[in-house]
Write an enzyme that holds these catalytic residues in place. Structure first.
Site, PDB file in Angstrom:
ATOM      1  N   SER A  95       0.709  -1.098   0.009  1.00 41.40           N
ATOM      2  CA  SER A  95      -0.046  -0.062  -0.229  1.00 41.40           C
ATOM      3  C   SER A  95       0.955   1.048   0.053  1.00 41.40           C
ATOM      4  O   SER A  95       1.508   2.191   1.167  1.00 41.40           O
ATOM      5  CB  SER A  95      -1.176   0.109   1.222  1.00 41.40           C
ATOM      6  N   LYS A 170      -7.224   1.901  -3.057  1.00 41.51           N
ATOM      7  CA  LYS A 170      -6.632   1.362  -1.426  1.00 41.51           C
ATOM      8  C   LYS A 170      -6.751   2.586  -0.260  1.00 41.51           C
ATOM      9  O   LYS A 170      -7.885   2.341   0.804  1.00 41.51           O
ATOM     10  CB  LYS A 170      -5.659   0.769  -1.229  1.00 41.51           C
ATOM     11  N   LYS A 238       0.801   5.900   7.954  1.00 43.74           N
ATOM     12  CA  LYS A 238       1.166   6.117   7.029  1.00 43.74           C
ATOM     13  C   LYS A 238       0.529   6.263   5.327  1.00 43.74           C
ATOM     14  O   LYS A 238       0.842   7.014   5.015  1.00 43.74           O
ATOM     15  CB  LYS A 238       2.146   4.290   6.798  1.00 43.74           C
TER      16      LYS A 238
END
Length: 294
Positions: A95, A170, A238
């Site tokens: 990701s 995502k 993140k």
């Protein structure tokens, strides 16, 4: 089909094992030698570098933490580009920032290497049982070619669009999940401060429009004070950082994402970054001076 697999962490290791169970030949690489030994004991072959893995395989999967790690695995010293033949395909299941997916893909294309971005959602439990949700960007013909292989690790594999689109999907997922957890936290904290049992409030609203997969996954954890990580705060930080960067690059305002980033940074400052992202409730508990427990 011989498949290279780079990145045998919490997610990558069970994903690799599911490929082996399905009969794929696997060549694996990771800095963690114990993880490599574990997957090799299940039938894989170890490679000393990404270049060595790529030299033996037509398709390479990467499952690493963030954009710099994908760049290093693909283009760095001893990386995939050093060993891959023209026509090799890199399927990045990490990701990362979609703008970086496109940039890495452009560099690989100069060497005749194709790239897809296929990040996953579902966490470790779904990685283990092979029911991840996979969001794919890249050429449609590559998606069609590797669909069956991806389905070995997944419950659903959806084509979203050109390279970078998988990570856009995502990041959209991570925005929705973060805001949902915050909303559940805020509501249960409100219920407790109002003197109403938050467990009963949860049971009362979960079947209506407010109900969601996120609520059913995270509300019981909050109520039970179970913050064992399925997905750590630091990893969600993140992802939200990547979402903010990607959104700012195209002038797409994301005010709720920014607010959730600050909430999570506060939790990190309090030492909760290794806990599950359901720990967002602790932010609300702190500012409301209460604890969400039945």
């Amino acid at each position: 089909m011989k498949v290279g697999f780079i990145g045998l962490g919490i997610m990558g290791r069970p994903m690799a094992k599911n490929l082996l169970k399905a009969g794929y030949e696997l060549v694996v690489n990771d800095f963690n030698k114990d993880a490599v030994a574990d997957v090799v004991s299940c039938g894989a072959v170890a490679a000393s570098s990404g270049a060595e893995a790529a030299s033996q395989c037509e398709v390479i999967i990467t499952m690493v933490p963030n954009s710099p790690h994908v760049r290093a695995a693909a283009l760095g010293e001893g990386g995939i580009a050093e060993g891959a033949k023209p026509g090799t395909v890199l399927i990045d299941m990490s990701s990362i920032d979609p703008t970086e997916s496109k940039a890495i893909g452009a560099e690989l294309a100069k060497k005749g290497i194709e790239m897809m971005d296929c990040p996953v959602s579902g966490g470790e439990p779904k990685a283990i049982d092979g029911t991840l949700s996979v969001m794919c960007g890249g050429k449609k013909e590559l998606f069609d070619k590797y669909y069956d292989m991806l389905m070995v690790m997944a419950g659903s594999v959806v084509y979203v669009g050109e390279l970078g689109s998988g990570n856009v999907a995502k990041l959209a997922n991570q925005i929705v999940v973060a805001v949902n957890i915050a909303a559940v936290s805020e509501a249960l904290t409100f219920a407790k401060k109002a003197g109403t049992d938050p467990e009963l409030v949860y049971q009362a609203i979960r079947g209506g429009l407010a109900g969601s997969t996120v609520m059913d996954a995270k509300a019981p954890m909050m109520l039970a004070r179970n913050f064992k990580p399925g997905f750590r705060i630091e990893l969600h930080i993140k992802d939200l950082n990547n979402a903010l960067n990607a959104a700012h690059a195209i002038s797409s305002p994301v005010p709720l994402t920014g607010q959730l980033m600050e909430i999570m940074q506060g939790l990190k400052a309090d030492g909760f970054e290794k806990e599950d992202h359901s720990s967002i409730v602790k932010y609300y508990e702190k500012i409301a001076n209460t604890t969400v427990e039945s």
